[in-house]
Motif scaffolding. Structure first.
Motif, PDB file in Angstrom:
ATOM      1  N   VAL A  25       0.839  -1.205   0.000  1.00  0.00           N
ATOM      2  CA  VAL A  25       0.000   0.000   0.000  1.00  0.00           C
ATOM      3  C   VAL A  25       0.873   1.253   0.000  1.00  0.00           C
ATOM      4  O   VAL A  25       0.628   2.198  -0.761  1.00  0.00           O
ATOM      5  CB  VAL A  25      -0.979  -0.010   1.199  1.00  0.00           C
ATOM      6  CG1 VAL A  25      -1.626   1.350   1.396  1.00  0.00           C
ATOM      7  CG2 VAL A  25      -2.042  -1.076   0.998  1.00  0.00           C
ATOM      8  N   THR A  26       1.900   1.259   0.831  1.00  0.00           N
ATOM      9  CA  THR A  26       2.808   2.411   0.885  1.00  0.00           C
ATOM     10  C   THR A  26       3.477   2.633  -0.470  1.00  0.00           C
ATOM     11  O   THR A  26       3.547   3.769  -0.959  1.00  0.00           O
ATOM     12  CB  THR A  26       3.874   2.205   1.976  1.00  0.00           C
ATOM     13  OG1 THR A  26       3.206   1.962   3.226  1.00  0.00           O
ATOM     14  CG2 THR A  26       4.776   3.393   2.118  1.00  0.00           C
ATOM     15  N   VAL A  29       0.867   3.930  -3.129  1.00  0.00           N
ATOM     16  CA  VAL A  29       0.507   5.338  -2.921  1.00  0.00           C
ATOM     17  C   VAL A  29       1.665   6.242  -3.348  1.00  0.00           C
ATOM     18  O   VAL A  29       1.458   7.284  -3.982  1.00  0.00           O
ATOM     19  CB  VAL A  29       0.076   5.587  -1.463  1.00  0.00           C
ATOM     20  CG1 VAL A  29      -0.040   7.070  -1.163  1.00  0.00           C
ATOM     21  CG2 VAL A  29      -1.247   4.871  -1.173  1.00  0.00           C
ATOM     22  N   ALA A  32       1.645   6.397  -7.103  1.00  0.00           N
ATOM     23  CA  ALA A  32       0.569   7.277  -7.567  1.00  0.00           C
ATOM     24  C   ALA A  32       0.982   8.741  -7.424  1.00  0.00           C
ATOM     25  O   ALA A  32       0.736   9.559  -8.317  1.00  0.00           O
ATOM     26  CB  ALA A  32      -0.715   7.010  -6.780  1.00  0.00           C
ATOM     27  N   TRP A  33       1.634   9.067  -6.320  1.00  0.00           N
ATOM     28  CA  TRP A  33       2.100  10.434  -6.102  1.00  0.00           C
ATOM     29  C   TRP A  33       3.109  10.844  -7.178  1.00  0.00           C
ATOM     30  O   TRP A  33       3.036  11.941  -7.718  1.00  0.00           O
ATOM     31  CB  TRP A  33       2.711  10.541  -4.712  1.00  0.00           C
ATOM     32  CG  TRP A  33       3.187  11.916  -4.392  1.00  0.00           C
ATOM     33  CD1 TRP A  33       4.453  12.396  -4.497  1.00  0.00           C
ATOM     34  CD2 TRP A  33       2.391  13.008  -3.956  1.00  0.00           C
ATOM     35  NE1 TRP A  33       4.504  13.706  -4.139  1.00  0.00           N
ATOM     36  CE2 TRP A  33       3.246  14.115  -3.799  1.00  0.00           C
ATOM     37  CE3 TRP A  33       1.042  13.165  -3.668  1.00  0.00           C
ATOM     38  CZ2 TRP A  33       2.800  15.348  -3.378  1.00  0.00           C
ATOM     39  CZ3 TRP A  33       0.593  14.398  -3.240  1.00  0.00           C
ATOM     40  CH2 TRP A  33       1.466  15.470  -3.099  1.00  0.00           C
ATOM     41  N   ALA A  49      -1.961   6.553 -11.995  1.00  0.00           N
ATOM     42  CA  ALA A  49      -2.130   6.928 -10.583  1.00  0.00           C
ATOM     43  C   ALA A  49      -3.435   6.348 -10.041  1.00  0.00           C
ATOM     44  O   ALA A  49      -3.473   5.816  -8.929  1.00  0.00           O
ATOM     45  CB  ALA A  49      -2.111   8.444 -10.432  1.00  0.00           C
ATOM     46  N   LEU A  53      -3.854   3.651  -7.009  1.00  0.00           N
ATOM     47  CA  LEU A  53      -4.703   3.905  -5.840  1.00  0.00           C
ATOM     48  C   LEU A  53      -5.780   2.838  -5.681  1.00  0.00           C
ATOM     49  O   LEU A  53      -6.098   2.436  -4.556  1.00  0.00           O
ATOM     50  CB  LEU A  53      -5.316   5.300  -5.919  1.00  0.00           C
ATOM     51  CG  LEU A  53      -4.323   6.448  -5.757  1.00  0.00           C
ATOM     52  CD1 LEU A  53      -5.011   7.786  -5.962  1.00  0.00           C
ATOM     53  CD2 LEU A  53      -3.636   6.389  -4.395  1.00  0.00           C
ATOM     54  N   ALA A  56      -3.989  -0.086  -4.265  1.00  0.00           N
ATOM     55  CA  ALA A  56      -3.715   0.165  -2.847  1.00  0.00           C
ATOM     56  C   ALA A  56      -4.986  -0.029  -2.022  1.00  0.00           C
ATOM     57  O   ALA A  56      -4.946  -0.603  -0.926  1.00  0.00           O
ATOM     58  CB  ALA A  56      -3.168   1.577  -2.653  1.00  0.00           C
ATOM     59  N   GLY A  57      -6.118   0.414  -2.553  1.00  0.00           N
ATOM     60  CA  GLY A  57      -7.388   0.236  -1.857  1.00  0.00           C
ATOM     61  C   GLY A  57      -7.754  -1.231  -1.705  1.00  0.00           C
ATOM     62  O   GLY A  57      -8.162  -1.680  -0.627  1.00  0.00           O
ATOM     63  N   THR A 134      -8.705  -1.680 -10.893  1.00  0.00           N
ATOM     64  CA  THR A 134      -7.273  -1.600 -11.178  1.00  0.00           C
ATOM     65  C   THR A 134      -6.970  -2.124 -12.573  1.00  0.00           C
ATOM     66  O   THR A 134      -6.263  -1.477 -13.353  1.00  0.00           O
ATOM     67  CB  THR A 134      -6.471  -2.407 -10.135  1.00  0.00           C
ATOM     68  OG1 THR A 134      -6.731  -1.869  -8.838  1.00  0.00           O
ATOM     69  CG2 THR A 134      -4.987  -2.383 -10.426  1.00  0.00           C
TER      70      THR A 134
END
Length: 168
Positions: A25-26, A29, A32-33, A49, A53, A56-57, A134
Motif C-alpha cells: 500500500v505504501t 501510494v 501514484a504520487w 495513478a 490507488l 492500494a485500496g 485496477t
C-alpha cells in the motif's frame, strides 16, 4: 468440508499478509504520487495513478480483513459462530472452514451449510471491485499511452494493403 473439521487461519500467514500489504500500500501510494507529480503525458499518468490507488485500496481492504481475523482467535470462535448461525443452530456447529481467497472464516452447520463469521460481508466484494477497477485503469492507461498508439498505427499501416495501382 475439509478433512480437518476445525480448520482455521494460520496466525503467521495472516501476519505476513498484513506486513506485505502495508509495504504494498505504501509503495502504491508513493507510485501514484510520482505519477501525478510528473504529469507528462497527463491522461496516461492520471490513469496509472488511479490504477495504483485502486490497487492500494484493494490491498488495504484485504489487509483490514486479515487484521480482523488476527484478533479472531479460538476463544471467540464459538461466540462468533453463535451470532452468525443463530442461537437455535449454534449447537449443531460441527466445524470451521477458513479460506484466504476469498478471505473468510466459516462456521459449518450439519445439514444447513456454512455461515461466515469474523469477516465483514462488504470486504470481499469491495476488494474484488477495486481489483477489477485496477485492471480496467491499467488497460486504459496502456491504451492512452502515446507509445501504444504509435505502435498500433505502425502495425495497422503494415497490415493494410497498398492502394490499387501501387506496388512496393
Amino acid at each position: 468440508m475439509s478433512p480437518d473439521p476445525l480448520q482455521e487461519h494460520n496466525f503467521v500467514s495472516l501476519m505476513g499478509i498484513v506486513l506485505i500489504a502495508l509495504v504494498a500500500v505504501t509503495s502504491l501510494v508513493a507510485y501514484a504520487w510520482v505519477c501525478v507529480a510528473r504529469r507528462r503525458p497527463a491522461l496516461p499518468a492520471a490513469l496509472r495513478a488511479g490504477a495504483a490507488l485502486c490497487a492500494a485500496g484493494a490491498t488495504g481492504v484485504y489487509a483490514w480483513g486479515a487484521v480482523q481475523l488476527l484478533r479472531f482467535d479460538i476463544t471467540v470462535h464459538a461466540e462468533a459462530c453463535r451470532q452468525a448461525v443463530g442461537a437455535s443452530r449454534a449447537s449443531r456447529v460441527d466445524g470451521y472452514e477458513a479460506t484466504y481467497f476469498p478471505l473468510r472464516f466459516g462456521c459449518h452447520v450439519a445439514g444447513d451449510g456454512t455461515y461466515t463469521a469474523g469477516v465483514p460481508g462488504w470486504l470481499n466484494p469491495t476488494a474484488l471491485a477495486l481489483g477489477l477497477g485496477t485492471v480496467a485503469l491499467v488497460i486504459a492507461a496502456a491504451a492512452a499511452s502515446p507509445d501504444f498508439r504509435e505502435r498500433c498505427a505502425r502495425r495497422l499501416r503494415a497490415l493494410s494493403p497498398a492502394p490499387f495501382g501501387e506496388h512496393s
